[in-house]
Design a protein around this motif. Structure first.
Motif, PDB file in Angstrom:
ATOM      1  N   GLY A   1      12.043  17.130 -10.245  1.00 41.75           N
ATOM      2  CA  GLY A   1      11.039  16.808  -9.250  1.00 41.75           C
ATOM      3  C   GLY A   1       9.929  15.947  -9.830  1.00 41.75           C
ATOM      4  N   TYR A   2       9.589  14.860  -9.151  1.00 41.12           N
ATOM      5  CA  TYR A   2       8.486  14.006  -9.617  1.00 41.12           C
ATOM      6  C   TYR A   2       7.913  13.223  -8.457  1.00 41.12           C
ATOM      7  CZ  TYR A   2      11.740   9.964  -9.591  1.00 41.12           C
ATOM      8  OH  TYR A   2      12.621   8.970  -9.236  1.00 41.12           O
ATOM      9  N   SER A   3       6.714  12.695  -8.683  1.00 44.89           N
ATOM     10  CA  SER A   3       6.065  11.857  -7.679  1.00 44.89           C
ATOM     11  C   SER A   3       5.557  10.585  -8.339  1.00 44.89           C
ATOM     12  CB  SER A   3       4.889  12.595  -7.024  1.00 44.89           C
ATOM     13  OG  SER A   3       3.861  12.853  -7.965  1.00 44.89           O
ATOM     14  N   VAL A   4       5.478   9.520  -7.568  1.00 47.56           N
ATOM     15  CA  VAL A   4       4.868   8.264  -8.014  1.00 47.56           C
ATOM     16  C   VAL A   4       3.927   7.812  -6.907  1.00 47.56           C
ATOM     17  CG1 VAL A   4       6.816   7.581  -9.468  1.00 47.56           C
ATOM     18  CG2 VAL A   4       6.751   6.885  -7.063  1.00 47.56           C
ATOM     19  N   LEU A   5       3.060   6.875  -7.235  1.00 44.01           N
ATOM     20  CA  LEU A   5       2.171   6.305  -6.228  1.00 44.01           C
ATOM     21  C   LEU A   5       1.794   4.896  -6.665  1.00 44.01           C
ATOM     22  CD1 LEU A   5      -0.999   6.517  -7.521  1.00 44.01           C
ATOM     23  CD2 LEU A   5      -0.466   8.924  -7.169  1.00 44.01           C
ATOM     24  N   ALA A   6       1.378   4.089  -5.729  1.00 47.09           N
ATOM     25  CA  ALA A   6       1.066   2.697  -6.033  1.00 47.09           C
ATOM     26  C   ALA A   6      -0.359   2.569  -6.564  1.00 47.09           C
ATOM     27  CB  ALA A   6       1.238   1.839  -4.782  1.00 47.09           C
ATOM     28  N   GLY A   7      -0.494   1.836  -7.684  1.00 48.06           N
ATOM     29  CA  GLY A   7      -1.801   1.433  -8.177  1.00 48.06           C
ATOM     30  C   GLY A   7      -2.095   0.013  -7.765  1.00 48.06           C
ATOM     31  N   ASN A   8      -3.265  -0.480  -8.127  1.00 51.29           N
ATOM     32  CA  ASN A   8      -3.659  -1.817  -7.691  1.00 51.29           C
ATOM     33  C   ASN A   8      -2.819  -2.928  -8.293  1.00 51.29           C
ATOM     34  OD1 ASN A   8      -5.188  -0.851 -10.046  1.00 51.29           O
ATOM     35  ND2 ASN A   8      -6.014  -2.931 -10.108  1.00 51.29           N
ATOM     36  N   HIS A   9      -2.075  -2.642  -9.380  1.00 50.90           N
ATOM     37  CA  HIS A   9      -1.200  -3.666  -9.963  1.00 50.90           C
ATOM     38  C   HIS A   9       0.214  -3.597  -9.404  1.00 50.90           C
ATOM     39  CE1 HIS A   9      -3.530  -5.648 -13.242  1.00 50.90           C
ATOM     40  NE2 HIS A   9      -4.335  -4.631 -12.965  1.00 50.90           N
ATOM     41  N   ASP A  10       0.537  -2.530  -8.675  1.00 52.00           N
ATOM     42  CA  ASP A  10       1.874  -2.404  -8.093  1.00 52.00           C
ATOM     43  C   ASP A  10       1.951  -3.068  -6.721  1.00 52.00           C
ATOM     44  OD1 ASP A  10       2.881  -0.737 -10.223  1.00 52.00           O
ATOM     45  OD2 ASP A  10       1.661   0.888  -9.384  1.00 52.00           O
ATOM     46  N   VAL A  11       0.798  -3.280  -6.095  1.00 54.22           N
ATOM     47  CA  VAL A  11       0.718  -3.891  -4.766  1.00 54.22           C
ATOM     48  C   VAL A  11      -0.485  -4.827  -4.750  1.00 54.22           C
ATOM     49  CG1 VAL A  11       1.799  -1.935  -3.578  1.00 54.22           C
ATOM     50  CG2 VAL A  11      -0.678  -1.941  -3.953  1.00 54.22           C
ATOM     51  N   ARG A  12      -0.649  -5.574  -3.698  1.00 52.03           N
ATOM     52  CA  ARG A  12      -1.826  -6.420  -3.597  1.00 52.03           C
ATOM     53  C   ARG A  12      -3.051  -5.531  -3.420  1.00 52.03           C
ATOM     54  NH1 ARG A  12      -0.377  -9.294   0.412  1.00 52.03           N
ATOM     55  NH2 ARG A  12      -1.992  -8.939   1.985  1.00 52.03           N
ATOM     56  N   SER A  13      -3.996  -5.633  -4.347  1.00 55.59           N
ATOM     57  CA  SER A  13      -5.094  -4.674  -4.428  1.00 55.59           C
ATOM     58  C   SER A  13      -6.018  -4.709  -3.219  1.00 55.59           C
ATOM     59  CB  SER A  13      -5.903  -4.900  -5.699  1.00 55.59           C
ATOM     60  OG  SER A  13      -6.490  -6.192  -5.700  1.00 55.59           O
ATOM     61  N   SER A  14      -6.004  -5.779  -2.477  1.00 56.73           N
ATOM     62  CA  SER A  14      -6.907  -5.890  -1.313  1.00 56.73           C
ATOM     63  C   SER A  14      -6.350  -5.179  -0.088  1.00 56.73           C
ATOM     64  CB  SER A  14      -7.153  -7.366  -0.979  1.00 56.73           C
ATOM     65  OG  SER A  14      -5.925  -8.019  -0.664  1.00 56.73           O
ATOM     66  N   THR A  15      -5.168  -4.605  -0.202  1.00 55.39           N
ATOM     67  CA  THR A  15      -4.527  -3.989   0.965  1.00 55.39           C
ATOM     68  C   THR A  15      -4.625  -2.471   0.904  1.00 55.39           C
ATOM     69  OG1 THR A  15      -2.376  -3.940  -0.164  1.00 55.39           O
ATOM     70  CG2 THR A  15      -2.889  -5.890   1.148  1.00 55.39           C
ATOM     71  N   THR A  16      -4.370  -1.827   2.055  1.00 55.24           N
ATOM     72  CA  THR A  16      -4.330  -0.370   2.130  1.00 55.24           C
ATOM     73  C   THR A  16      -2.878   0.084   2.280  1.00 55.24           C
ATOM     74  OG1 THR A  16      -4.429  -0.201   4.546  1.00 55.24           O
ATOM     75  CG2 THR A  16      -6.519  -0.456   3.374  1.00 55.24           C
ATOM     76  N   ASP A  17      -2.699   1.374   2.541  1.00 53.79           N
ATOM     77  CA  ASP A  17      -1.344   1.918   2.691  1.00 53.79           C
ATOM     78  C   ASP A  17      -0.641   1.421   3.953  1.00 53.79           C
ATOM     79  OD1 ASP A  17      -2.691   3.300   4.671  1.00 53.79           O
ATOM     80  OD2 ASP A  17      -2.690   5.209   3.616  1.00 53.79           O
ATOM     81  N   GLN A  18      -1.257   0.487   4.681  1.00 51.06           N
ATOM     82  CA  GLN A  18      -0.631  -0.112   5.867  1.00 51.06           C
ATOM     83  C   GLN A  18      -0.088  -1.503   5.555  1.00 51.06           C
ATOM     84  OE1 GLN A  18      -0.393   1.846   8.785  1.00 51.06           O
ATOM     85  NE2 GLN A  18      -1.128   3.300   7.209  1.00 51.06           N
TER      86      GLN A  18
END
Length: 612
Positions: free
Chosen positions: A131-148
């Motif tokens: 069992g594990y979890s991951v989540l997006a940091g500002n370098h994994d996605v465009r930092s100016s965006t939200t979870d939408q």
């Protein structure tokens, strides 16, 4: 990583002693070089699947912070991450690892190649069902965006579809960037809330709904940004606290990366309880942090979380020789990296998941074979005076009557040991000088008065001492004692005025069992360790017909004599509860509470004690 934050680095000097040597030798070959090691499809060996002990009150949550510098365009190097994941697989049983949380910034640019590379590394856990979890940091996605933000390479690799077969996966927000996971440990379910780099209004609503649907689960919130430095939250972290954490008492621990160096904060939530907020990130250190992992060792018996930080990749290469920098980085020992957090888990979780009190057990269930006497003190109002006869519930006629000295008082109490069969006790208020108080005495002619216990015995009692108990006034009172002196029995070795048997509270305070066995002229003594005031204790003295062992809370004490001890000498006089005689006269009276007391004419195993 926070690009606007001025990098800082704490010095750390790891202990390269025996523990590191053992870790290193166990990891040789796990991460032998600094080149990329392709993931190999390997079936889990028989019996070596991921099977944490879900009932053990000791378990480990693993945390992996920012790994972005290991997955940066053309310089992708999965070896350190793979070494950390293999370490968890190899040490999972010993450390009872129940879950891993990655804190975001898995990659430097969030490109498809970077995401796929670290996704391939995590297949090591997928193949074992970890069992594990991951989540997006500002370098994994465009930092100016939200979870939408919609689809991204990160979501393609680490979206909800990846976790559908995981036994711990609970669900995801509609956009897929927020997830929750439930693992079982210490006999209960715990929830990990893995939140995106930036929550939208919809994300907050989803998180609150998850908490509302799981109202009794303790929650560990993971996100990329929250704590900024020692006792400081970032502006977004403050928003997260104000909009989500503060008003949800279930959240007792938060974990984030993004900034460095490692730091901690504590905030009081709206329910008046502490929330521990931890920042862990080592990307600024040697080899981009070398995929360091932080291990949170939960111990619910000690009410403690012990935290350590290490790099399995460096440890795995220690046998081949490390340079000075590597030796400093393989295990961190600074105050921000190795520490303990004290949490009374039952008290902390009482507001949303109170532990139900163990119900009272009928007296008939306590009458095991060989029971000679059983006294319990439930069914009375708090503070009511003890008057008249206290019946022996074994039916053997070993009834008790109260005896008052001076202006002493003896009252009923509803307080009791949490594992005590009867939910009540007697409050003794004795002490000296001058001697005052009241105690209980078996009636004349009670069968117990003349019993010799040649075949063995078990004497059990629950007791509690108040905060103002002092050795000068209260030491050496008896919990359970037999009257009559050694001199009266013709046994004069040692002090002839000492009673024939006494289970007393020493000046520690700690339990002492001092008796004259049938086969000895002198006094045989078992000594227990000090026992804290304002805490209930279960005490047992067990004789198997030849040797005597004292147990506190079901654990044998160190000072149990090896000499044979057969039975108990008697001159036919009464037993006392709460009193102690010297020279044939009452000399001390207990100051404290006494719960259920049982005397059995044979040796009982620990599993048959009243606190089981």
């Amino acid at each position: 990583m926070c690009t606007s934050h001025e990098p800082g680095q704490e010095s750390a000097c790891a202990d390269a002693g025996r523990r590191n040597f053992l870790r290193a030798t166990a990891l040789i070959g796990a991460a032998a070089t600094a080149v990329t090691i392709p993931a190999v499809a390997e079936a889990a060996p028989a019996g070596r699947g991921w099977r944490p002990d879900t009932e053990s009150r000791r378990f480990t949550l693993a945390v992996m912070p920012d790994t972005q510098y290991l997955f940066d365009g053309p310089s992708i190097n999965a070896a350190p991450v793979e070494a950390s994941l293999r370490y968890l697989l190899e040490h999972g049983r010993d450390d009872n690892v129940v879950f891993l949380s990655h804190l975001g910034d898995l990659t430097e640019n969030g490109s498809r190649a970077e995401c796929e590379a670290i996704g391939e590394a995590f297949e090591l856990l997928d193949r074992r069902g970890v069992g594990y979890s991951v989540l997006a940091g500002n370098h994994d996605v465009r930092s100016s965006t939200t979870d939408q933000r919609g689809t991204t390479p990160y979501l393609d690799v680490f979206g909800p579809d990846r976790f559908q077969g995981s036994p711990t996966f609970g669900g995801a927000s509609p956009g897929g960037y927020n997830t929750f996971h439930v693992f079982k440990a210490a006999g209960r379910e715990w929830l990990v809330l893995a939140l995106d780099w930036r929550l939208s209004d919809q994300g907050y609503a989803w998180a609150k709904d998850v908490l509302a649907q799981h109202p009794t689960k303790p929650v560990i919130l993971t996100t990329h940004e929250l704590v900024h430095g020692d006792d400081a939250l970032s502006s977004y972290g403050q928003q997260l606290w104000d909009r989500l954490v503060k008003d949800h008492d279930q959240i007792f621990l938060t974990l984030n990366g993004h900034y460095w160096p490692a730091a901690r904060a504590v905030r009081e939530n709206a329910a008046g309880n502490d929330v521990h907020l931890h920042l862990t990130n080592y990307q600024n250190r040697y080899f981009g942090g070398a995929a360091m992992i932080r291990l949170y060792h939960f111990d619910l018996d000690r009410n403690t979380i012990d935290v350590e930080t290490l790099s399995p990749w460096i440890l795995g290469r220690a046998a081949k020789g490390l340079n000075e920098l590597e030796r400093q980085e393989m295990e961190l020992s600074g105050a921000a990296d190795r520490f303990s957090v004290d949490i009374d888990f039952a008290e902390r979780f009482a507001g949303f998941a109170p532990v139900p009190e163990r119900p009272s057990r009928p007296a008939s269930k306590m009458l095991v074979r060989g029971t000679l006497a059983y006294w319990r003190f439930d069914g009375h109002e708090e503070g009511a005076p003890v008057a008249g006869t206290v019946r022996d519930l074994s039916g053997n006629g070993n009834d008790l009557t109260p005896v008052t000295v001076g202006e002493g008082a003896l009252t009923w109490s509803t307080a009791h040991h949490p594992d005590q069969p009867g939910h009540g006790s007697v409050y003794f208020r004795g002490g000296k000088p001058p001697l005052t108080g009241a105690y209980l005495r078996t009636v004349d002619g009670a069968p117990l008065n003349s019993a010799t216990f040649k075949a063995g015995y078990t004497i059990e009692a629950f007791y509690w001492l108040p905060a103002d108990w002092t050795a000068s006034r209260n030491a050496w009172a008896g919990l359970v004692s037999r009257t009559g002196t050694g001199g009266a029995a013709g046994k004069t070795e040692g002090d002839p005025d000492e009673p024939l048997a006494t289970l007393s509270i020493s000046d520690g305070p700690g339990p002492q069992w001092a008796v004259r066995p049938l086969n000895q002229q002198g006094i045989a003594t078992n000594w227990g360790d000090e026992t804290a005031r304002e805490r209930w204790w279960h005490l047992a003295v067990v004789n198997d017909g030849s040797h005597t062992t004292m147990y506190v809370q079901g654990c044998p004490v160190a000072r149990n004599p090896h000499a044979p001890a057969v039975g108990l000498t008697t001159v036919g006089l009464p037993w006392l509860l709460g009193g102690y005689e010297y020279g044939g006269r009452i000399d001390q009276i207990l100051y404290g509470r006494l719960g259920d007391v049982r005397i059995v004419g044979r040796a009982l195993p620990v599993t048959s004690f009243m606190n089981h």
